[in-house]
Design a protein around this motif. Structure first.
Motif, PDB file in Angstrom:
ATOM      1  N   PHE A 127       1.061  -1.315  -0.270  1.00  0.00           N
ATOM      2  CA  PHE A 127       0.024   0.041   0.098  1.00  0.00           C
ATOM      3  C   PHE A 127       1.104   1.432  -0.364  1.00  0.00           C
ATOM      4  O   PHE A 127       2.201   1.807   0.739  1.00  0.00           O
ATOM      5  N   ILE A 128       0.632   1.715  -1.617  1.00  0.00           N
ATOM      6  CA  ILE A 128       1.100   2.949  -1.051  1.00  0.00           C
ATOM      7  C   ILE A 128       0.431   4.553  -0.196  1.00  0.00           C
ATOM      8  O   ILE A 128      -0.831   4.439  -0.857  1.00  0.00           O
ATOM      9  N   LEU A 129       1.091   4.828   0.916  1.00  0.00           N
ATOM     10  CA  LEU A 129      -0.152   6.107   1.257  1.00  0.00           C
ATOM     11  C   LEU A 129       0.306   7.350   0.950  1.00  0.00           C
ATOM     12  O   LEU A 129       1.696   7.082   1.435  1.00  0.00           O
ATOM     13  N   LEU A 130      -0.450   8.311   0.430  1.00  0.00           N
ATOM     14  CA  LEU A 130       0.622   9.574   0.333  1.00  0.00           C
ATOM     15  C   LEU A 130       0.016  10.113   2.203  1.00  0.00           C
ATOM     16  O   LEU A 130      -1.453  10.615   1.849  1.00  0.00           O
ATOM     17  N   LEU A 131       0.531  11.356   2.749  1.00  0.00           N
ATOM     18  CA  LEU A 131       0.405  11.745   3.388  1.00  0.00           C
ATOM     19  C   LEU A 131       0.432  12.970   3.079  1.00  0.00           C
ATOM     20  O   LEU A 131       2.157  13.675   3.046  1.00  0.00           O
ATOM     21  N   ARG A 132      -0.436  13.556   3.894  1.00  0.00           N
ATOM     22  CA  ARG A 132      -0.075  15.935   3.781  1.00  0.00           C
ATOM     23  C   ARG A 132       0.169  15.577   5.371  1.00  0.00           C
ATOM     24  O   ARG A 132      -0.782  15.497   5.964  1.00  0.00           O
ATOM     25  N   THR A 133       1.803  16.378   5.251  1.00  0.00           N
ATOM     26  CA  THR A 133       2.279  16.639   6.881  1.00  0.00           C
ATOM     27  C   THR A 133       1.899  17.699   7.482  1.00  0.00           C
ATOM     28  O   THR A 133       2.552  18.842   6.778  1.00  0.00           O
ATOM     29  N   TYR A 134       1.690  17.963   8.495  1.00  0.00           N
ATOM     30  CA  TYR A 134       1.249  19.134   9.581  1.00  0.00           C
ATOM     31  C   TYR A 134       1.960  19.024  10.394  1.00  0.00           C
ATOM     32  O   TYR A 134       1.944  17.946  11.307  1.00  0.00           O
ATOM     33  N   PRO A 168       1.527  23.261   7.619  1.00  0.00           N
ATOM     34  CA  PRO A 168       1.036  21.786   6.408  1.00  0.00           C
ATOM     35  C   PRO A 168       2.722  22.127   5.835  1.00  0.00           C
ATOM     36  O   PRO A 168       3.593  23.049   5.901  1.00  0.00           O
ATOM     37  N   VAL A 169       3.606  21.083   5.924  1.00  0.00           N
ATOM     38  CA  VAL A 169       5.045  20.787   5.258  1.00  0.00           C
ATOM     39  C   VAL A 169       5.922  21.180   4.307  1.00  0.00           C
ATOM     40  O   VAL A 169       6.498  21.881   3.779  1.00  0.00           O
ATOM     41  N   LEU A 170       4.590  20.871   3.103  1.00  0.00           N
ATOM     42  CA  LEU A 170       4.453  21.635   2.055  1.00  0.00           C
ATOM     43  C   LEU A 170       3.272  22.766   1.706  1.00  0.00           C
ATOM     44  O   LEU A 170       2.248  22.085   2.105  1.00  0.00           O
ATOM     45  N   SER A 171       3.621  23.256   0.772  1.00  0.00           N
ATOM     46  CA  SER A 171       2.107  24.122  -0.024  1.00  0.00           C
ATOM     47  C   SER A 171       1.746  23.219  -0.736  1.00  0.00           C
ATOM     48  O   SER A 171       1.574  21.859  -1.281  1.00  0.00           O
ATOM     49  N   ASP A 172       0.133  23.740  -0.977  1.00  0.00           N
ATOM     50  CA  ASP A 172      -1.180  22.478  -1.557  1.00  0.00           C
ATOM     51  C   ASP A 172      -0.646  22.958  -2.547  1.00  0.00           C
ATOM     52  O   ASP A 172      -0.879  21.929  -3.067  1.00  0.00           O
ATOM     53  N   SER A 173       0.247  23.574  -3.248  1.00  0.00           N
ATOM     54  CA  SER A 173       0.790  23.326  -4.509  1.00  0.00           C
ATOM     55  C   SER A 173       1.455  22.241  -4.678  1.00  0.00           C
ATOM     56  O   SER A 173       1.982  21.604  -5.623  1.00  0.00           O
ATOM     57  N   ASP A 174       2.936  22.121  -3.906  1.00  0.00           N
ATOM     58  CA  ASP A 174       4.091  21.561  -4.568  1.00  0.00           C
ATOM     59  C   ASP A 174       3.363  20.034  -3.780  1.00  0.00           C
ATOM     60  O   ASP A 174       3.889  19.819  -4.120  1.00  0.00           O
ATOM     61  N   TYR A 175       2.089  19.876  -3.179  1.00  0.00           N
ATOM     62  CA  TYR A 175       1.379  18.829  -1.964  1.00  0.00           C
ATOM     63  C   TYR A 175       0.946  18.463  -3.439  1.00  0.00           C
ATOM     64  O   TYR A 175       1.418  16.926  -3.870  1.00  0.00           O
ATOM     65  N   GLY A 176       0.683  18.740  -4.332  1.00  0.00           N
ATOM     66  CA  GLY A 176      -0.532  18.637  -5.294  1.00  0.00           C
ATOM     67  C   GLY A 176       0.736  18.525  -6.602  1.00  0.00           C
ATOM     68  O   GLY A 176      -0.132  16.867  -7.231  1.00  0.00           O
ATOM     69  N   GLN A 177       1.593  18.567  -6.217  1.00  0.00           N
ATOM     70  CA  GLN A 177       1.794  18.431  -7.750  1.00  0.00           C
ATOM     71  C   GLN A 177       2.602  17.243  -7.524  1.00  0.00           C
ATOM     72  O   GLN A 177       2.922  16.232  -8.461  1.00  0.00           O
ATOM     73  N   ILE A 178       3.542  16.680  -6.783  1.00  0.00           N
ATOM     74  CA  ILE A 178       4.286  15.591  -5.671  1.00  0.00           C
ATOM     75  C   ILE A 178       2.751  14.396  -5.903  1.00  0.00           C
ATOM     76  O   ILE A 178       3.005  13.316  -6.607  1.00  0.00           O
ATOM     77  N   VAL A 179       2.026  14.645  -6.098  1.00  0.00           N
ATOM     78  CA  VAL A 179       0.423  13.663  -5.436  1.00  0.00           C
ATOM     79  C   VAL A 179      -0.125  13.670  -7.269  1.00  0.00           C
ATOM     80  O   VAL A 179      -0.022  12.025  -7.472  1.00  0.00           O
ATOM     81  N   GLU A 180       0.214  14.266  -8.212  1.00  0.00           N
ATOM     82  CA  GLU A 180      -0.640  14.193  -9.899  1.00  0.00           C
ATOM     83  C   GLU A 180       0.848  13.395 -10.143  1.00  0.00           C
ATOM     84  O   GLU A 180       0.168  12.485 -10.972  1.00  0.00           O
ATOM     85  N   GLU A 181       1.698  12.790 -10.415  1.00  0.00           N
ATOM     86  CA  GLU A 181       3.082  12.320 -10.391  1.00  0.00           C
ATOM     87  C   GLU A 181       3.096  11.157 -10.186  1.00  0.00           C
ATOM     88  O   GLU A 181       3.346  10.111 -11.005  1.00  0.00           O
ATOM     89  N   ILE A 182       2.977  11.154  -9.329  1.00  0.00           N
ATOM     90  CA  ILE A 182       2.731  10.115  -8.231  1.00  0.00           C
ATOM     91  C   ILE A 182       1.681   8.935  -8.862  1.00  0.00           C
ATOM     92  O   ILE A 182       1.661   7.810  -8.998  1.00  0.00           O
TER      93      ILE A 182
END
Length: 187
Positions: A127-134, A168-182
């Motif tokens: 299971f690949i878990l994607l985490l938005r960390t705060y 949040p550790v990453l901005s909305d846009s940075d997190y969203g971009q990585i999620v889309e790549e994955i």
């Protein structure tokens, strides 16, 4: 949710990478004491609880392997630092080694870890878990309790921790971009 007791246990080196914005990915197959031996996400908002006992430098990329300080079996700290929480935004089951290997740039583990995970209970996916960390506004030190030990992914700590004013550790846009790549790799 403004407070929680729900907690995901993970190697301290992985939590440090999440908190530092180095990764948004955890790979799970299930702890020995999971429900029916299968990994399941118990809660989507979780505190991140660092563990030390089973960290193995040989399963980490070189830049993370040197950050692990081995401890003896059964060792645990007197208090546990809780510095962050995460929203699990995606749960991606993957059984295909090619796809899992394509995700190597996105996490801290090496090919040996992936190979080991795929071979263990091969009928079950990783299971690949994607985490938005705060990051919590203030780190919490909680006393270690014996019921927190053992090979289980999910625990509830005895006292709730406040989540409001976390950043949040990453901005909305940075997190969203990585999620889309994955997601592009996985789908």
């Amino acid at each position: 949710m403004t407070t929680t007791v729900h907690t995901l246990k993970e190697w301290a080196v992985a939590i440090n990478a999440l908190e530092g914005g180095k990764t948004i990915v955890l790979l799970r197959k299930g702890g020995i004491h999971e429900n029916k031996g299968r990994f399941q996400v118990a809660h989507e908002q979780v505190l991140l609880y660092p563990t030390y006992e089973h960290q193995q430098p040989s399963l980490l990329k070189a830049e993370y392997a040197g950050l692990v300080h081995p401890v003896t079996s059964g060792w645990h700290p007197e208090t546990v630092r809780i510095g962050s929480w995460a929203q699990i935004t995606d749960i991606l089951p993957i059984s295909d080694e090619v796809t899992v290997n394509a995700l190597l740039p996105f996490h801290i583990w090496n090919e040996n870890f992936i190979s080991d995970r795929l071979k263990w209970k091969p009928q079950q996916p990783i299971f690949i878990l994607l985490l938005r960390t705060y990051k919590l506004p203030q780190e919490q030190e909680i006393p270690y309790c014996a019921e927190y030990g053992g090979c289980k992914s999910w625990i509830d700590i005895t006292s709730p921790i406040q989540l409001q004013d976390s950043q949040p550790v990453l901005s909305d846009s940075d997190y969203g971009q990585i999620v889309e790549e994955i997601r592009a790799i996985v789908h």
